[in-house]
Design a protein around this motif. Structure first.
Motif, mmCIF file in Angstrom:
data_model
loop_
_atom_site.group_PDB
_atom_site.id
_atom_site.type_symbol
_atom_site.label_atom_id
_atom_site.label_comp_id
_atom_site.label_asym_id
_atom_site.label_seq_id
_atom_site.Cartn_x
_atom_site.Cartn_y
_atom_site.Cartn_z
ATOM 1 N N PHE A 133 0.838 -1.197 0.000
ATOM 2 C CA PHE A 133 0.000 0.000 0.000
ATOM 3 C C PHE A 133 0.876 1.251 0.000
ATOM 4 C CE2 PHE A 133 -3.625 -2.382 2.344
ATOM 5 C CZ PHE A 133 -4.001 -2.972 1.149
ATOM 6 N N LYS A 134 1.441 1.562 -1.136
ATOM 7 C CA LYS A 134 2.289 2.739 -1.261
ATOM 8 C C LYS A 134 1.513 3.928 -1.816
ATOM 9 C CE LYS A 134 5.881 0.432 0.084
ATOM 10 N NZ LYS A 134 6.453 0.649 1.435
ATOM 11 N N ARG A 135 0.494 3.609 -2.621
ATOM 12 C CA ARG A 135 -0.354 4.646 -3.216
ATOM 13 C C ARG A 135 -1.806 4.260 -3.001
ATOM 14 N NH1 ARG A 135 0.615 4.334 -9.190
ATOM 15 N NH2 ARG A 135 0.178 2.166 -8.629
ATOM 16 N N ILE A 136 -2.658 5.244 -3.095
ATOM 17 C CA ILE A 136 -4.072 4.934 -2.904
ATOM 18 C C ILE A 136 -4.587 4.017 -4.011
ATOM 19 C CG2 ILE A 136 -5.087 6.875 -4.188
ATOM 20 C CD1 ILE A 136 -7.023 7.126 -1.748
ATOM 21 N N GLN A 137 -3.959 4.093 -5.198
ATOM 22 C CA GLN A 137 -4.369 3.210 -6.291
ATOM 23 C C GLN A 137 -4.135 1.735 -5.948
ATOM 24 O OE1 GLN A 137 -2.723 5.995 -6.620
ATOM 25 N NE2 GLN A 137 -3.303 7.144 -8.470
ATOM 26 N N ASP A 138 -3.203 1.459 -5.040
ATOM 27 C CA ASP A 138 -2.905 0.079 -4.666
ATOM 28 C C ASP A 138 -4.026 -0.558 -3.850
ATOM 29 O OD1 ASP A 138 -0.413 0.349 -5.871
ATOM 30 O OD2 ASP A 138 0.518 1.079 -4.019
ATOM 31 N N MET A 139 -4.988 0.245 -3.430
ATOM 32 C CA MET A 139 -6.053 -0.269 -2.570
ATOM 33 C C MET A 139 -7.295 -0.694 -3.342
ATOM 34 S SD MET A 139 -5.847 2.646 0.388
ATOM 35 C CE MET A 139 -7.510 2.237 0.878
ATOM 36 N N LYS A 140 -7.331 -0.466 -4.640
ATOM 37 C CA LYS A 140 -8.592 -0.595 -5.360
ATOM 38 C C LYS A 140 -9.153 -2.011 -5.410
ATOM 39 C CE LYS A 140 -6.597 -0.807 -10.034
ATOM 40 N NZ LYS A 140 -6.588 -0.145 -11.352
ATOM 41 N N THR A 141 -8.382 -3.008 -5.063
ATOM 42 C CA THR A 141 -8.921 -4.372 -5.020
ATOM 43 C C THR A 141 -9.354 -4.758 -3.604
ATOM 44 O OG1 THR A 141 -6.698 -5.280 -4.663
ATOM 45 C CG2 THR A 141 -7.472 -5.114 -6.944
ATOM 46 N N GLU A 142 -9.314 -3.793 -2.683
ATOM 47 C CA GLU A 142 -9.651 -4.083 -1.290
ATOM 48 C C GLU A 142 -11.092 -3.691 -0.956
ATOM 49 O OE1 GLU A 142 -7.537 -5.774 0.276
ATOM 50 O OE2 GLU A 142 -5.887 -5.510 -1.144
ATOM 51 N N THR A 163 -14.735 12.462 -4.054
ATOM 52 C CA THR A 163 -14.108 13.494 -4.883
ATOM 53 C C THR A 163 -12.602 13.269 -5.002
ATOM 54 O OG1 THR A 163 -15.788 15.105 -4.231
ATOM 55 C CG2 THR A 163 -13.723 15.982 -5.112
ATOM 56 N N TYR A 164 -11.995 12.903 -3.887
ATOM 57 C CA TYR A 164 -10.549 12.675 -3.892
ATOM 58 C C TYR A 164 -10.186 11.493 -4.792
ATOM 59 C CZ TYR A 164 -5.887 11.438 -2.285
ATOM 60 O OH TYR A 164 -4.561 11.106 -2.235
ATOM 61 N N LEU A 165 -10.957 10.422 -4.735
ATOM 62 C CA LEU A 165 -10.678 9.257 -5.575
ATOM 63 C C LEU A 165 -10.738 9.617 -7.056
ATOM 64 C CD1 LEU A 165 -12.581 6.409 -3.678
ATOM 65 C CD2 LEU A 165 -10.107 6.769 -3.808
ATOM 66 N N ARG A 166 -11.649 10.498 -7.402
ATOM 67 C CA ARG A 166 -11.770 10.917 -8.805
ATOM 68 C C ARG A 166 -10.490 11.589 -9.281
ATOM 69 N NH1 ARG A 166 -17.868 13.488 -8.586
ATOM 70 N NH2 ARG A 166 -19.019 11.513 -8.693
ATOM 71 N N THR A 167 -9.842 12.347 -8.389
ATOM 72 C CA THR A 167 -8.587 13.001 -8.793
ATOM 73 C C THR A 167 -7.483 11.978 -9.046
ATOM 74 O OG1 THR A 167 -7.738 13.261 -6.531
ATOM 75 C CG2 THR A 167 -9.185 14.994 -7.369
ATOM 76 N N LYS A 168 -7.662 10.770 -8.518
ATOM 77 C CA LYS A 168 -6.694 9.701 -8.719
ATOM 78 C C LYS A 168 -7.149 8.716 -9.803
ATOM 79 C CE LYS A 168 -4.135 11.297 -5.438
ATOM 80 N NZ LYS A 168 -2.839 11.954 -5.740
ATOM 81 N N GLY A 169 -8.222 9.075 -10.506
ATOM 82 C CA GLY A 169 -8.729 8.209 -11.571
ATOM 83 C C GLY A 169 -9.473 6.998 -11.059
ATOM 84 N N LEU A 170 -10.012 7.073 -9.838
ATOM 85 C CA LEU A 170 -10.710 5.943 -9.234
ATOM 86 C C LEU A 170 -12.151 6.300 -8.891
ATOM 87 C CD1 LEU A 170 -7.967 4.794 -6.673
ATOM 88 C CD2 LEU A 170 -8.472 3.741 -8.885
ATOM 89 N N THR A 171 -12.996 5.287 -8.829
ATOM 90 C CA THR A 171 -14.362 5.436 -8.332
ATOM 91 C C THR A 171 -14.598 4.325 -7.314
ATOM 92 O OG1 THR A 171 -15.374 3.986 -9.985
ATOM 93 C CG2 THR A 171 -15.119 6.328 -10.568
ATOM 94 N N PHE A 172 -15.686 4.421 -6.584
ATOM 95 C CA PHE A 172 -15.989 3.394 -5.596
ATOM 96 C C PHE A 172 -16.174 2.018 -6.251
ATOM 97 C CE2 PHE A 172 -17.815 6.759 -2.561
ATOM 98 C CZ PHE A 172 -16.607 6.861 -1.900
ATOM 99 N N SER A 173 -16.612 2.008 -7.495
ATOM 100 C CA SER A 173 -16.840 0.734 -8.185
ATOM 101 C C SER A 173 -15.540 -0.019 -8.466
ATOM 102 C CB SER A 173 -17.603 0.974 -9.492
ATOM 103 O OG SER A 173 -16.855 1.812 -10.348
#
Length: 277
Positions: free
Chosen positions: A174-183, A200-210
């Motif tokens: 878990f070095k970046r928030i993107q590393d959490m997307k399978t959790e 909103t913060y996840l969107r800035t990282k190219g992520l959504t809750f889905s």
């Protein structure tokens, strides 16, 4: 401010007897006489007459008596209002997304509320505006701005958002928030500003809750912490949550990237006609 010697004048005028006035005021008769002499000298009026060993007020004395009585009554009313202010039970509404310990910390900084009595009520974010209309309130503490004509709202500080998980679940990957997307994530309810900030913060990282494998919505922070202790999940919480529930630092780990997470502003609102600003 009314000189205390005018109060002696009122007592003498009420009793029309220097000796009785001295006894009532717990003074000596010469002291009472000195007070009356002072009032006559300051006012430039002759206040009393002796006739056939009886004391009476002159016409000037009667007018001064009414004036001083009115001033004393006004002063007494002012004291009563100050006492009511001290004893008043102020009503404070706090969004349930604000940790109680954080709310008390904020109130402790308000010198206007020190030594005052107040009642704290909490309600959900979605019912907040509805409940405000039903309850006469003096102050509000929220993590969203309140747009009400009767209140003045200003931001007083920010509450840091942290990402945490149980110590046994932590992964060095878990070095970046993107590393959490399978959790799996534990989040507060969608009406919570915390939920909206994270989305909103996840969107800035190219992520959504889905992008995450599982999302659980939990209303109470206490329950979130309990679930984190026993399940392989991750959550975003306010920094004060850990202090609020006295969770030991060794029980949970905060991710290194938590410093890059946004902060939640905290707002304090006060009734515009309140004497406490």
């Amino acid at each position: 401010m009314i000189d205390y010697r005018y109060e002696t004048f009122i007592k003498v005028a009420d009793l029309l007897n220097f000796t009785k006035a001295a006894q009532a005021l717990n003074m000596t008769q010469p002291t009472v006489s000195q007070h009356i002499a002072y009032v006559e000298e300051q006012s430039g009026l002759k206040l009393f007459l002796y006739r056939k060993n009886k004391l009476s007020l002159t016409n000037d004395g009667k007018e001064l008596y009414l004036l001083v009585k009115e001033m004393l009554a006004y002063r007494e009313k002012g004291y009563e209002e100050l006492q009511k202010l001290h004893e008043r039970n102020y009503q404070i509404m706090i969004s349930n997304t604000i940790q109680p310990s954080k709310a008390m910390e904020i109130l402790d900084t308000k010198t206007e509320l020190k030594n005052k009595i107040y009642t704290i009520k909490q309600t959900t974010a979605c019912r907040f505006l509805e409940d405000i209309k039903k309850i006469p309130l003096d102050f509000l503490i929220t993590d969203f701005p309140v747009d009400l004509p009767d209140f003045t709202t200003y931001e007083i500080e920010t509450e840091k958002i942290i990402a945490i998980c149980s110590k046994g679940f932590y992964r060095e990957s878990f070095k970046r928030i993107q590393d959490m997307k399978t959790e799996s994530l534990l989040l507060r309810e969608p009406t919570s500003p915390l939920y909206q900030q994270i989305r909103t913060y996840l969107r800035t990282k190219g992520l959504t809750f889905s992008d995450f494998s599982e999302i659980d919505i939990v209303g109470e922070t206490r329950l979130i912490l309990q679930l984190l202790e026993h399940h392989r999940k991750i959550s975003f919480l306010e920094e004060s949550s850990l202090r609020e529930y006295q969770v030991k630092a060794e029980d949970f780990l905060i991710f290194d990237f938590s410093a890059s997470l946004p902060s939640i502003p905290i707002y304090f609102s006060t009734k515009k006609d309140s004497i406490l600003i």
